[in-house]
Design a protein around this motif. Sequence first.
Motif, PDB file in Angstrom:
ATOM      1  N   SER A  27       0.806  -1.220   0.000  1.00 22.86           N
ATOM      2  CA  SER A  27       0.000   0.000   0.000  1.00 22.86           C
ATOM      3  C   SER A  27       0.836   1.265   0.000  1.00 22.86           C
ATOM      4  CB  SER A  27      -0.938   0.012   1.209  1.00 22.86           C
ATOM      5  OG  SER A  27      -1.998  -0.869   0.982  1.00 22.86           O
ATOM      6  N   LEU A  30       0.322   2.921  -3.231  1.00 20.29           N
ATOM      7  CA  LEU A  30      -0.876   3.754  -3.352  1.00 20.29           C
ATOM      8  C   LEU A  30      -0.718   5.072  -2.615  1.00 20.29           C
ATOM      9  CD1 LEU A  30      -3.726   1.096  -2.946  1.00 20.29           C
ATOM     10  CD2 LEU A  30      -3.017   2.270  -5.034  1.00 20.29           C
ATOM     11  N   HIS A  81      -9.713   8.439  -7.260  1.00 20.87           N
ATOM     12  CA  HIS A  81      -9.638   7.014  -7.582  1.00 20.87           C
ATOM     13  C   HIS A  81      -8.580   6.288  -6.767  1.00 20.87           C
ATOM     14  CE1 HIS A  81     -12.357   5.937 -10.951  1.00 20.87           C
ATOM     15  NE2 HIS A  81     -12.465   7.250 -11.020  1.00 20.87           N
ATOM     16  N   THR A  82      -7.498   6.958  -6.419  1.00 19.62           N
ATOM     17  CA  THR A  82      -6.498   6.327  -5.554  1.00 19.62           C
ATOM     18  C   THR A  82      -7.080   6.087  -4.168  1.00 19.62           C
ATOM     19  OG1 THR A  82      -4.715   7.437  -6.758  1.00 19.62           O
ATOM     20  CG2 THR A  82      -4.178   6.533  -4.603  1.00 19.62           C
ATOM     21  N   CYS A  85      -9.180   3.102  -4.442  1.00 22.01           N
ATOM     22  CA  CYS A  85      -8.360   1.881  -4.429  1.00 22.01           C
ATOM     23  C   CYS A  85      -7.936   1.526  -3.010  1.00 22.01           C
ATOM     24  CB  CYS A  85      -7.120   2.072  -5.305  1.00 22.01           C
ATOM     25  SG  CYS A  85      -7.452   2.150  -7.082  1.00 22.01           S
ATOM     26  N   VAL A  88     -10.836  -0.073  -1.266  1.00 22.82           N
ATOM     27  CA  VAL A  88     -11.032  -1.453  -1.715  1.00 22.82           C
ATOM     28  C   VAL A  88     -10.042  -2.375  -1.020  1.00 22.82           C
ATOM     29  CG1 VAL A  88     -10.854  -3.022  -3.687  1.00 22.82           C
ATOM     30  CG2 VAL A  88     -12.032  -0.827  -3.943  1.00 22.82           C
ATOM     31  N   LYS A  89      -8.780  -1.940  -0.887  1.00 21.28           N
ATOM     32  CA  LYS A  89      -7.780  -2.746  -0.185  1.00 21.28           C
ATOM     33  C   LYS A  89      -8.159  -2.948   1.277  1.00 21.28           C
ATOM     34  CE  LYS A  89      -3.149  -3.116  -1.395  1.00 21.28           C
ATOM     35  NZ  LYS A  89      -2.816  -3.670  -0.133  1.00 21.28           N
ATOM     36  N   TYR A 108      -0.781  -5.969  -7.794  1.00 23.07           N
ATOM     37  CA  TYR A 108      -2.095  -5.370  -7.987  1.00 23.07           C
ATOM     38  C   TYR A 108      -2.097  -3.874  -7.694  1.00 23.07           C
ATOM     39  CZ  TYR A 108      -4.618  -9.770  -8.767  1.00 23.07           C
ATOM     40  OH  TYR A 108      -5.091 -10.935  -9.304  1.00 23.07           O
ATOM     41  N   THR A 109      -1.449  -3.476  -6.598  1.00 24.80           N
ATOM     42  CA  THR A 109      -1.433  -2.051  -6.259  1.00 24.80           C
ATOM     43  C   THR A 109      -0.613  -1.252  -7.276  1.00 24.80           C
ATOM     44  OG1 THR A 109       0.399  -2.515  -4.723  1.00 24.80           O
ATOM     45  CG2 THR A 109      -1.821  -2.354  -3.793  1.00 24.80           C
ATOM     46  N   ALA A 112      -2.790  -0.967 -10.332  1.00 24.42           N
ATOM     47  CA  ALA A 112      -3.897  -0.047 -10.061  1.00 24.42           C
ATOM     48  C   ALA A 112      -3.430   1.401 -10.193  1.00 24.42           C
ATOM     49  CB  ALA A 112      -4.464  -0.299  -8.666  1.00 24.42           C
ATOM     50  N   SER A 113      -2.254   1.711  -9.664  1.00 29.13           N
ATOM     51  CA  SER A 113      -1.711   3.067  -9.752  1.00 29.13           C
ATOM     52  C   SER A 113      -1.408   3.446 -11.197  1.00 29.13           C
ATOM     53  CB  SER A 113      -0.443   3.188  -8.901  1.00 29.13           C
ATOM     54  OG  SER A 113      -0.726   2.973  -7.539  1.00 29.13           O
ATOM     55  N   VAL A 116      -4.744   4.052 -13.079  1.00 29.36           N
ATOM     56  CA  VAL A 116      -5.371   5.319 -12.688  1.00 29.36           C
ATOM     57  C   VAL A 116      -4.658   6.501 -13.347  1.00 29.36           C
ATOM     58  CG1 VAL A 116      -5.727   6.910 -10.759  1.00 29.36           C
ATOM     59  CG2 VAL A 116      -6.361   4.510 -10.518  1.00 29.36           C
TER      60      VAL A 116
END
Length: 277
Positions: A27, A30, A81-82, A85, A88-89, A108-109, A112-113, A116
């Motif tokens: 994380s 993120l 959006h971050t 995310c 969601v985590k 995944y993170t 995701a970044s 986005v």
Amino acid sequence: MLAIVVGIPANVAILSSVATEVRRVSSAILYCSLAISDLFLLLSLVFKAHYHLHGNQWVFGETACRIVTACFYGNLYCSAHTLACISVKRYLAVVRPFLYKSLPKRAYTAWASVVVWGVFGAAVIPELLVRQSYHLPQLGLTTCHDVLPLDYSSHAPLLYYKLGLTFLGLLVPLVVTAVCYARIVRELNHSHHDWALYVKASSLVFVIFVACFGPAGTLHFLHYVRLLAGEEDSFYGYFNVAVCLCCLHACLDPFLFLLMSKSTGSKLHFMTLSIST
């Protein structure tokens, strides 16, 4: 101005402290992404603050107006959006811990970044291609992004584009965050352990998210719907208030990060539920 003075050093401090954890804690990716997007948002806000403090007179030229507009909205959507995310985590870590444990979290993170930034970097390209500043002789002002003539062929399609971007960039993460935090609070309230402090912290994070992004998303969406329906725009004053609330979130994010980390009882819980969520 408050967001700039408080937010820039706070986000720099969080970025410098979290960046060293990127390779170990998923994380952290993120949170680094969030700090960077908040910093770009706040830097663009410096120019917007100068613009409004000088009576909506833009003095930096057309190119700067396009860049500042794209930077402001692009990073506003990236921040929203971050944060979605991150919610969601947290949801997966609390409500679906076994699934969460089995996932390749760093991959995944990271993806995701990247997604986005890629999506909203591409989404604001039209802001760089369309003229944004206009001189109004009757007012003696040169505006930036405030006045866009809809009779121009290049501007009319922007209404549909901005309507869709507002829905995707602000309203969708708002719904996702609401669902995630509602499930998190419900799950922890039914736990046999005392998670009261974490529940309060999660509730505060959610309330601030809604207060900051809810009005902006709603007003922007209604604004473009009214323009598409041929009605007059009467939301400009409310727009400024809503935008101020969005900018306030950029300086609150570092303190909310610290609050979530302090609300867990040990370093292990901090790694698995707070920063790692």
